[in-house]
Design a protein around this motif. Structure first.
Motif, mmCIF file in Angstrom:
data_model
loop_
_atom_site.group_PDB
_atom_site.id
_atom_site.type_symbol
_atom_site.label_atom_id
_atom_site.label_comp_id
_atom_site.label_asym_id
_atom_site.label_seq_id
_atom_site.Cartn_x
_atom_site.Cartn_y
_atom_site.Cartn_z
ATOM 1 N N THR A 254 93.118 -63.506 57.131
ATOM 2 C CA THR A 254 93.594 -64.791 57.647
ATOM 3 C C THR A 254 93.469 -64.849 59.161
ATOM 4 O O THR A 254 92.892 -65.786 59.723
ATOM 5 N N LYS A 257 89.765 -64.688 60.409
ATOM 6 C CA LYS A 257 89.101 -65.981 60.221
ATOM 7 C C LYS A 257 89.466 -66.947 61.355
ATOM 8 O O LYS A 257 88.608 -67.582 61.970
ATOM 9 N N LEU A 258 90.778 -67.042 61.606
ATOM 10 C CA LEU A 258 91.245 -67.975 62.630
ATOM 11 C C LEU A 258 90.673 -67.608 63.993
ATOM 12 O O LEU A 258 90.270 -68.473 64.775
ATOM 13 N N TYR A 262 87.551 -70.162 64.916
ATOM 14 C CA TYR A 262 88.137 -71.252 65.699
ATOM 15 C C TYR A 262 88.502 -70.833 67.126
ATOM 16 O O TYR A 262 87.921 -71.310 68.095
ATOM 17 N N ASN A 300 86.994 -78.990 59.436
ATOM 18 C CA ASN A 300 87.755 -77.939 58.741
ATOM 19 C C ASN A 300 88.630 -77.144 59.704
ATOM 20 O O ASN A 300 88.816 -75.944 59.545
ATOM 21 N N PRO A 302 91.944 -75.661 60.994
ATOM 22 C CA PRO A 302 93.140 -75.289 60.245
ATOM 23 C C PRO A 302 94.281 -76.297 60.439
ATOM 24 O O PRO A 302 94.421 -76.885 61.513
ATOM 25 N N ARG A 304 97.241 -75.816 57.939
ATOM 26 C CA ARG A 304 98.377 -75.276 57.189
ATOM 27 C C ARG A 304 99.018 -74.114 57.943
ATOM 28 O O ARG A 304 98.339 -73.343 58.618
ATOM 29 N N GLY A 308 97.971 -72.960 61.818
ATOM 30 C CA GLY A 308 97.304 -74.249 61.737
ATOM 31 C C GLY A 308 97.843 -75.179 62.804
ATOM 32 O O GLY A 308 97.081 -75.838 63.531
#
Length: 550
Positions: A254, A257-258, A262, A300, A302, A304, A308
């Motif tokens: 998680t 990925k972030l 991003y 896309n 984030p 959530r 997010g």
DNA sequence: GCCGTCACG
DNA sequence: ACGTACGTGACGGCA
């Protein structure tokens, strides 16, 4: 770069603009400026948004009707994965065009291609687009797609150019802080993982991870991929019940990925001077009529969880401005209600009911007041499933129940929503005869495999037949709202800019003193984009950043 | 360049 | 017995 021109079939020219090692470029552009800005002269080209944006960079507007052969080819067959001039030329004219890559050779930019090489290449482009225009626009007409092109897709070209040009402001300094925070977090989790595993390995390698989980630790694999045992979220969540490692892997994934997709990527792409990020909104990609966004994908980001929120907080408004977010509530289910004419579904939306609670009451045969959160969760999944072209297997997978139990829910759903059942059967039946499905505004998706003898392939097309009219009508609706909203903003000379579209949400950057008028203008444009048998509902919010606008 | 994975609607 | 929820794009690993 330059502009390729074609006055008549077979006769084309290349006018270099900002082409390296060419003098008199400003003179060339000055000759072109008048016809380009003459709104009585139509413009033909392949991917005109690109030319429009390039010419804006040269202080030249492109006015008049736009005949975009890329968009035309897309409407004629949205299933195709690319609508390049090369491929479109081959498909409709059997014209094998010299590929761009060949003209480019080993050079980095077309501007470096010597003019005597660039000219024939570019002239071929222009001539081909001109020839394709004749064929493709006749075909649009005979396929009943002209209205959709001229009243929707063509006006959208300039709006998308405006949005891309406007961009969105990001707080790059804050992203730097978030990156460090994630770095620390990841280091911690990483050491933990190595400690538990008893060795160091590449956590990002599914292969190495599978070796640790399923061989070293002896956990039982639950799912396979083409290449080995799956280590996806569902699998790791299941394994987390027996061992502490899988949860740590999930946490690591998680954050990783972030960070990579991003937090670290966005500041690299932001304009150094302005701090703004300029995405591409692609008009000719999806099979259903939706837009897509790339380089970077801003559809896309984030939303959530705490992270997010943290990430959306970096999408900020300029000085003296706020971010407005306006999103359609349950738009696809409302469209399903309209298209299926199902009495129960229409009634629920007319009374502005909580649709998932309503469905739960029907599925479980209880009153709305006694629906539990668990019943509502199941109903929500069923409602999504219906839009996707429900199958017992798919529903069972996402609810974590047996296909048999899922089948009971589906039966129960169709017993209560008979209109939806009939609509789906009729839609598939019509698709079988026509070979395609359509949206409310006449957008088409061919379904070449709807009568395939292979049942898997055929059933996939049947799900497309159900989903595409719904998802595609939602796309039509939002595009229409974008055209109306941007027209009203322009007409009132507002400084407010539409900056993002995320399928059922529009985002604006709006000066404080325009806020109240823009809020009502946008709501009006979106809620009245189409008149359906159910009301359309738009939720609006605003604030200093995208997180606060929700 | 494809695969697995995962972010969004 | 088979393999399935709809639509995207970006990342790292690996061949």
């Amino acid at each position: 770069m330059g502009i390729a021109l074609c006055r008549e079939k077979g006769k084309a020219f290349y006018v270099p603009v900002r082409h390296n090692n060419v003098r008199n470029v400003d003179e060339a552009l000055s000759i072109l400026k008048a016809p380009l800005e003459d709104s009585s002269i139509p413009k033909i080209g392949h991917n005109l948004k690109f030319d429009i944006l390039m010419l804006r960079g040269e202080d030249t507007a492109v006015k008049g009707d736009l005949y975009d052969t890329m968009v035309a080819a897309y409407l004629l067959n949205p299933n195709k994965s690319n609508h390049s001039l090369e491929d479109t030329g081959i498909e409709y004219l059997s014209h094998r065009k010299r590929p761009f890559s060949e003209a480019l050779g080993k050079r980095d930019s077309f501007a470096d291609v010597p003019p005597d090489e660039a000219t024939p290449y570019a002239a071929e482009d222009a001539a081909l687009a001109m020839e394709l225009k004749e064929i493709l626009f006749k075909k649009l007409d005979s396929e009943g797609l002209s209205e959709l092109y001229f009243s929707m897709e063509m006006p959208l070209i300039r709006i998308l150019a405006d949005m891309e040009q406007a961009g969105v402001l990001v707080d790059t300094e804050r992203l730097g802080e978030l990156s460090k925070e994630l770095e620390r977090e990841l280091d911690l989790i990483e050491s933990g993982i190595y400690g538990i595993s008893g060795e160091n390995f590449n956590i990002n390698s599914p292969k190495q991870l599978a070796q640790i989980l399923f061989e070293k630790l002896g956990l039982k694999p639950t799912k396979k991929t083409k290449t080995g045992f799956s280590t996806s979220v569902e699998v790791l969540e299941e394994l987390a019940k027996q061992h502490e490692l899988p949860q740590q892997i999930l946490n690591y994934r998680t954050f990783y990925k972030l960070k990579t997709t991003y937090v670290d990527a966005l500041p690299r792409i932001a304009n150094k001077q302005t701090g703004r990020i300029h995405t591409s909104f692609n008009q000719t990609v999806t099979a259903t009529g939706r837009l897509s966004s790339s380089d970077p994908n801003l559809q896309n980001i984030p939303v959530r969880g705490d992270w997010g929120r943290k990430i959306r907080e970096v999408f900020i408004a300029d000085k003296d401005c706020v971010i407005i977010s306006a999103d359609y509530s349950q738009v696809e289910l409302r469209i399903l209600a309209h298209m299926s004419r199902d009495k129960g579904l229409i009634d629920a939306f007319i009374h502005d009911a909580d649709i998932h609670t309503n469905t739960a009451a029907q599925l479980f045969g209880v009153a709305n007041e006694v629906v539990t959160s668990d019943m509502r969760r199941v109903a929500k999944t069923v409602n999504f499933g219906v839009i996707y072209g429900i199958s017992a297997f798919g529903l069972s997978e996402s609810l974590g129940i047996s296909p048999k139990e899922a089948g009971v829910f589906i039966e129960q759903y169709f017993a209560k929503y008979g209109g939806v059942k009939d609509y789906m059967e009729e839609t598939i039946k019509k698709a079988r005869t026509d070979g395609y499905v359509t949206t409310l505004l006449g957008r088409k998706r061919p379904l070449p495999d709807i009568n395939n003898s292979n049942s898997n392939i055929r059933q996939q097309s049947e799900r497309f037949a159900i989903n595409t009219p719904i998802q595609g009508t939602a796309a039509d609706l939002v595009k229409k709202a974008m055209i109306t909203a941007s027209g009203s903003l322009k007409q009132n000379n507002f400084k407010t800019r539409m900056i993002l579209q995320i399928h059922d949400e529009l985002v604006f950057e709006c000066p404080h003193d325009e806020l109240n008028r823009v809020l009502s203008l946008v709501k009006e444009a979106m809620e009245n984009a189409l008149t359906l048998s159910v009301p359309l509902k738009v939720d609006m919010g605003w604030g200093e950043n995208w997180a606060k606008a929700h």
